[in-house]
Write a protein that holds these residues in place. Structure first.
Motif, PDB file in Angstrom:
ATOM      1  N   VAL A 158     -46.539  29.728 -33.648  1.00  0.00           N
ATOM      2  CA  VAL A 158     -46.794  28.576 -34.516  1.00  0.00           C
ATOM      3  C   VAL A 158     -47.632  27.537 -33.785  1.00  0.00           C
ATOM      4  N   MET A 159     -47.278  27.285 -32.533  1.00  0.00           N
ATOM      5  CA  MET A 159     -48.026  26.325 -31.724  1.00  0.00           C
ATOM      6  C   MET A 159     -49.478  26.762 -31.557  1.00  0.00           C
ATOM      7  N   ALA A 160     -49.685  28.037 -31.246  1.00  0.00           N
ATOM      8  CA  ALA A 160     -51.036  28.553 -31.022  1.00  0.00           C
ATOM      9  C   ALA A 160     -51.897  28.467 -32.275  1.00  0.00           C
ATOM     10  N   LEU A 161     -51.284  28.652 -33.439  1.00  0.00           N
ATOM     11  CA  LEU A 161     -52.027  28.616 -34.691  1.00  0.00           C
ATOM     12  C   LEU A 161     -52.369  27.199 -35.136  1.00  0.00           C
ATOM     13  N   THR A 162     -51.642  26.220 -34.606  1.00  0.00           N
ATOM     14  CA  THR A 162     -51.801  24.857 -35.120  1.00  0.00           C
ATOM     15  C   THR A 162     -52.298  23.838 -34.093  1.00  0.00           C
ATOM     16  N   ILE A 163     -52.612  24.264 -32.853  1.00  0.00           N
ATOM     17  CA  ILE A 163     -52.999  23.283 -31.826  1.00  0.00           C
ATOM     18  C   ILE A 163     -54.298  22.545 -32.163  1.00  0.00           C
ATOM     19  N   SER A 164     -55.141  23.144 -32.974  1.00  0.00           N
ATOM     20  CA  SER A 164     -56.420  22.501 -33.291  1.00  0.00           C
ATOM     21  C   SER A 164     -56.367  21.664 -34.576  1.00  0.00           C
ATOM     22  N   GLY A 171     -53.276  13.143 -16.986  1.00  0.00           N
ATOM     23  CA  GLY A 171     -54.393  13.303 -17.911  1.00  0.00           C
ATOM     24  C   GLY A 171     -55.085  14.639 -17.895  1.00  0.00           C
ATOM     25  N   VAL A 172     -54.417  15.684 -17.361  1.00  0.00           N
ATOM     26  CA  VAL A 172     -55.068  16.994 -17.261  1.00  0.00           C
ATOM     27  C   VAL A 172     -54.542  18.004 -18.286  1.00  0.00           C
ATOM     28  N   HIS A 173     -53.561  17.573 -19.090  1.00  0.00           N
ATOM     29  CA  HIS A 173     -53.024  18.460 -20.128  1.00  0.00           C
ATOM     30  C   HIS A 173     -52.623  17.665 -21.363  1.00  0.00           C
ATOM     31  N   TYR A 174     -52.797  18.289 -22.514  1.00  0.00           N
ATOM     32  CA  TYR A 174     -52.226  17.765 -23.743  1.00  0.00           C
ATOM     33  C   TYR A 174     -50.726  18.079 -23.753  1.00  0.00           C
ATOM     34  N   PRO A 175     -49.917  17.257 -24.411  1.00  0.00           N
ATOM     35  CA  PRO A 175     -48.497  17.592 -24.565  1.00  0.00           C
ATOM     36  C   PRO A 175     -48.279  18.971 -25.195  1.00  0.00           C
ATOM     37  N   SER A 176     -49.135  19.354 -26.136  1.00  0.00           N
ATOM     38  CA  SER A 176     -49.007  20.670 -26.763  1.00  0.00           C
ATOM     39  C   SER A 176     -49.280  21.802 -25.769  1.00  0.00           C
ATOM     40  N   ASP A 177     -50.072  21.534 -24.726  1.00  0.00           N
ATOM     41  CA  ASP A 177     -50.264  22.522 -23.655  1.00  0.00           C
ATOM     42  C   ASP A 177     -48.959  22.763 -22.913  1.00  0.00           C
ATOM     43  N   ILE A 178     -48.246  21.664 -22.667  1.00  0.00           N
ATOM     44  CA  ILE A 178     -46.977  21.748 -21.937  1.00  0.00           C
ATOM     45  C   ILE A 178     -45.934  22.487 -22.767  1.00  0.00           C
ATOM     46  N   ILE A 179     -45.816  22.107 -24.040  1.00  0.00           N
ATOM     47  CA  ILE A 179     -44.852  22.768 -24.923  1.00  0.00           C
ATOM     48  C   ILE A 179     -45.197  24.248 -25.058  1.00  0.00           C
ATOM     49  N   GLY A 180     -46.497  24.539 -25.223  1.00  0.00           N
ATOM     50  CA  GLY A 180     -46.932  25.928 -25.317  1.00  0.00           C
ATOM     51  C   GLY A 180     -46.595  26.709 -24.062  1.00  0.00           C
ATOM     52  N   GLY A 181     -46.736  26.065 -22.903  1.00  0.00           N
ATOM     53  CA  GLY A 181     -46.389  26.722 -21.640  1.00  0.00           C
ATOM     54  C   GLY A 181     -44.907  27.029 -21.552  1.00  0.00           C
ATOM     55  N   TYR A 182     -44.078  26.082 -21.976  1.00  0.00           N
ATOM     56  CA  TYR A 182     -42.627  26.311 -21.984  1.00  0.00           C
ATOM     57  C   TYR A 182     -42.259  27.476 -22.900  1.00  0.00           C
ATOM     58  N   LEU A 183     -42.861  27.498 -24.089  1.00  0.00           N
ATOM     59  CA  LEU A 183     -42.535  28.547 -25.065  1.00  0.00           C
ATOM     60  C   LEU A 183     -42.996  29.919 -24.593  1.00  0.00           C
ATOM     61  N   ALA A 184     -44.210  29.991 -24.033  1.00  0.00           N
ATOM     62  CA  ALA A 184     -44.729  31.269 -23.537  1.00  0.00           C
ATOM     63  C   ALA A 184     -43.882  31.782 -22.386  1.00  0.00           C
ATOM     64  N   PHE A 193     -51.603  17.914 -34.837  1.00  0.00           N
ATOM     65  CA  PHE A 193     -51.316  18.074 -33.410  1.00  0.00           C
ATOM     66  C   PHE A 193     -52.188  17.178 -32.558  1.00  0.00           C
ATOM     67  N   LEU A 194     -53.428  16.942 -32.990  1.00  0.00           N
ATOM     68  CA  LEU A 194     -54.302  16.038 -32.246  1.00  0.00           C
ATOM     69  C   LEU A 194     -53.731  14.629 -32.251  1.00  0.00           C
ATOM     70  N   ASN A 195     -53.185  14.207 -33.379  1.00  0.00           N
ATOM     71  CA  ASN A 195     -52.535  12.900 -33.466  1.00  0.00           C
ATOM     72  C   ASN A 195     -51.299  12.847 -32.569  1.00  0.00           C
ATOM     73  N   PHE A 196     -50.520  13.919 -32.610  1.00  0.00           N
ATOM     74  CA  PHE A 196     -49.310  14.005 -31.771  1.00  0.00           C
ATOM     75  C   PHE A 196     -49.675  13.934 -30.297  1.00  0.00           C
ATOM     76  N   ASP A 197     -50.663  14.735 -29.887  1.00  0.00           N
ATOM     77  CA  ASP A 197     -51.089  14.752 -28.485  1.00  0.00           C
ATOM     78  C   ASP A 197     -51.565  13.378 -28.037  1.00  0.00           C
ATOM     79  N   GLY A 198     -52.411  12.768 -28.858  1.00  0.00           N
ATOM     80  CA  GLY A 198     -52.952  11.460 -28.508  1.00  0.00           C
ATOM     81  C   GLY A 198     -51.879  10.395 -28.382  1.00  0.00           C
ATOM     82  N   ALA A 199     -50.910  10.407 -29.301  1.00  0.00           N
ATOM     83  CA  ALA A 199     -49.833   9.414 -29.290  1.00  0.00           C
ATOM     84  C   ALA A 199     -48.954   9.568 -28.049  1.00  0.00           C
TER      85      ALA A 199
END
Length: 215
Positions: free
Chosen positions: A23-29, A179-192, A33-39
């Motif tokens: 789900v994360m991979a399909l929706t990161i763009s 500043g080297v990762h989006y929060p969704s990168d971190i969550i995606g890493g945990y899930l993977a 998610f961009l709003n979530f990451d930025g916030a």
């Protein structure tokens, strides 16, 4: 019965993590998610200070490949020399070798650029999923699994879980803060990593069950 229950738990967790990552991979763009990451980035970096930056750089170093290799060698020595559990040693090696390989494959597949909002350190490569997040979740997750059975007290097990959770979360947050990762990168890493770890434990437990039946 206990082993079968553990098998069921590992299988269910692997499915949950896989679905979550998909789900994360399909929706990161997507816009949401961009709003979530930025916030989240704005919130985390709002605490910026020289002292906190030094602390976050330290935890980023702890989660780096170099540190993970050193910590893994120490764990291997402990498993082999102290506990003399060679089957667990094989599991640990398989998990720790497979995680960075999986991360490399996923990064090459998604090819997500790193954030450009406010970087406190410079680093190259792709962003999704976070290698540091996967390193941390894999190492401290497998350590919790392996050491749990050797700790008999409730407070000891509680400390083990708290330590692992704090290390995993802090290493992940450090990447957002710097500043080297989006929060969704971190969550995606945990899930993977969670999916990989659960599958590995399932295979390990399945092998133990078959070995027990043959014995």
């Amino acid at each position: 019965m206990k082993l079968k229950f553990q098998l069921s738990i590992a299988f269910v967790l692997s499915v949950i993590f896989l679905i979550g990552f998909s789900v994360m991979a399909l929706t990161i763009s997507t816009h949401e998610f961009l709003n979530f990451d930025g916030a989240v980035i704005t919130f985390v970096q709002g605490f910026e200070s020289p002292i906190l930056t030094s602390i976050m750089k330290f935890f980023t170093f702890i989660g780096s490949s170099r540190s993970i290799i050193i910590l893994s060698l120490l764990v291997l020595f402990y498993l082999y020399k102290v506990l003399k559990h060679r089957l667990e040693l094989v599991l640990f090696i398989a998990v720790m070798v497979g995680s960075p390989l999986l991360n490399l494959i996923l990064k090459l597949f998604f090819q997500r650029a790193r954030p450009e909002l406010h970087r406190l350190i410079e680093i190259g490569g792709y962003s999704f999923p976070s290698g540091h997040a996967m390193n941390a979740f894999t190492l401290y997750g497998i350590l919790t699994f392996l050491l749990w059975r050797h700790i008999s007290t409730k407070w000891g097990r509680t400390l083990l879980i708290l330590f692992s959770v704090v290390m995993i979360l802090t290493i992940g947050i450090s990447r957002i803060y710097l500043g080297v990762h989006y929060p969704s990168d971190i969550i995606g890493g945990y899930l993977a990593s969670g999916c990989w770890l659960a599958i590995s434990i399932w295979v390990f437990q399945k092998y133990k069950e078959s070995k027990k039946q043959r014995g």
